[in-house]
Design a protein around this motif. Structure first.
Motif, PDB file in Angstrom:
ATOM      1  N   THR A 154       0.946  -0.970  -0.107  1.00  0.00           N
ATOM      2  CA  THR A 154       0.061  -0.092   0.012  1.00  0.00           C
ATOM      3  C   THR A 154       0.751   1.432   0.067  1.00  0.00           C
ATOM      4  O   THR A 154       1.962   1.325   0.624  1.00  0.00           O
ATOM      5  N   MET A 155       0.543   2.106  -0.670  1.00  0.00           N
ATOM      6  CA  MET A 155       1.326   3.575  -0.693  1.00  0.00           C
ATOM      7  C   MET A 155       0.481   4.585  -0.187  1.00  0.00           C
ATOM      8  O   MET A 155      -0.813   4.678  -0.612  1.00  0.00           O
ATOM      9  N   GLY A 156       1.151   5.545   0.426  1.00  0.00           N
ATOM     10  CA  GLY A 156       0.432   6.529   0.861  1.00  0.00           C
ATOM     11  C   GLY A 156       1.057   7.727   0.923  1.00  0.00           C
ATOM     12  O   GLY A 156       2.253   8.018   0.674  1.00  0.00           O
ATOM     13  N   ALA A 159      -3.670  10.793   1.037  1.00  0.00           N
ATOM     14  CA  ALA A 159      -4.243  10.050   0.118  1.00  0.00           C
ATOM     15  C   ALA A 159      -3.614   8.604   0.165  1.00  0.00           C
ATOM     16  O   ALA A 159      -2.394   8.472   0.602  1.00  0.00           O
ATOM     17  N   ALA A 160      -4.181   7.244  -0.145  1.00  0.00           N
ATOM     18  CA  ALA A 160      -3.436   5.970  -0.016  1.00  0.00           C
ATOM     19  C   ALA A 160      -4.093   5.441  -1.173  1.00  0.00           C
ATOM     20  O   ALA A 160      -5.604   5.600  -1.764  1.00  0.00           O
ATOM     21  N   ILE A 161      -3.291   4.326  -1.690  1.00  0.00           N
ATOM     22  CA  ILE A 161      -3.979   3.445  -2.579  1.00  0.00           C
ATOM     23  C   ILE A 161      -3.302   2.158  -2.510  1.00  0.00           C
ATOM     24  O   ILE A 161      -2.267   1.792  -1.882  1.00  0.00           O
ATOM     25  N   SER A 162      -4.258   1.216  -2.481  1.00  0.00           N
ATOM     26  CA  SER A 162      -3.921  -0.375  -2.457  1.00  0.00           C
ATOM     27  C   SER A 162      -2.914  -0.850  -3.344  1.00  0.00           C
ATOM     28  O   SER A 162      -2.541  -0.246  -4.417  1.00  0.00           O
ATOM     29  N   TRP A 163      -2.237  -2.134  -3.141  1.00  0.00           N
ATOM     30  CA  TRP A 163      -1.254  -2.568  -4.016  1.00  0.00           C
ATOM     31  C   TRP A 163      -1.555  -2.873  -5.444  1.00  0.00           C
ATOM     32  O   TRP A 163      -0.847  -2.441  -6.415  1.00  0.00           O
ATOM     33  N   SER A 165      -2.489   7.558  -7.777  1.00  0.00           N
ATOM     34  CA  SER A 165      -2.513   6.662  -8.947  1.00  0.00           C
ATOM     35  C   SER A 165      -1.059   5.836  -8.854  1.00  0.00           C
ATOM     36  O   SER A 165       0.010   6.470  -8.077  1.00  0.00           O
ATOM     37  N   ARG A 166      -0.914   4.329  -9.339  1.00  0.00           N
ATOM     38  CA  ARG A 166       0.156   4.090  -9.376  1.00  0.00           C
ATOM     39  C   ARG A 166       0.510   3.261 -10.525  1.00  0.00           C
ATOM     40  O   ARG A 166      -0.456   2.829 -11.304  1.00  0.00           O
ATOM     41  N   TYR A 170       1.776   8.071  -7.720  1.00  0.00           N
ATOM     42  CA  TYR A 170       1.798   9.670  -8.162  1.00  0.00           C
ATOM     43  C   TYR A 170       0.640  10.163  -7.154  1.00  0.00           C
ATOM     44  O   TYR A 170      -0.479   9.657  -6.865  1.00  0.00           O
ATOM     45  N   LEU A 171       0.716  11.662  -7.281  1.00  0.00           N
ATOM     46  CA  LEU A 171      -0.490  12.288  -6.677  1.00  0.00           C
ATOM     47  C   LEU A 171      -0.620  13.462  -7.537  1.00  0.00           C
ATOM     48  O   LEU A 171       0.152  14.465  -7.604  1.00  0.00           O
TER      49      LEU A 171
END
Length: 122
Positions: A33-35, A49-53, A71-72, A80-81
């Motif tokens: 997970t990235m935040g 913000a956070a995004i799952s794997w 997004s990733r 990215y943000l």
């Protein structure tokens, strides 16, 4: 071990846009997970913000909902943000972070970048 390096910060006028990037090292980036978090002078660090794997789940702070998009790209080991309609109150150091669980709480994140400064002028 994951190393994170942010880029894309800068000075922008209110109403403008910036896109932050966070490049990660390590072959297991796609499992994290990235935040994104931010800290303004004299204030505590706050979740952005956070995004799952997989990218299938995202979360946003109320203050940025509708203006920011996380997004990733797992092939590029990058998250990215995209920040639109920026306001002076968005001025802060923005850091990306990685953790193997999905969370919006900063104390759960194991890995942190050094941060990139975003300044929004009025």
């Amino acid at each position: 071990q994951v190393q994170l390096v942010e880029s894309g910060g800068g000075l922008v006028q209110a109403g403008g846009s910036l896109r932050l990037s966070c490049a990660a090292s390590g072959r297991t980036f796609s499992s994290y997970t990235m935040g994104w978090f931010r800290q303004a002078p004299g204030k505590e660090r706050e979740f952005v913000a956070a995004i799952s794997w997989s990218g299938g789940r995202t979360s946003y702070a109320d203050s940025v909902k509708g203006r920011f998009t996380i997004s990733r790209d797992n092939a590029k080991n990058t998250v990215y943000l995209q920040m639109n309609s920026l306001k002076p109150e968005d001025t802060a150091v923005y850091c990306c972070a990685a953790d193997q669980s999905y969370t919006t709480r900063d104390y759960w994140y194991d890995y942190w970048g050094q941060g990139t400064q975003v300044t929004v002028s009025s």
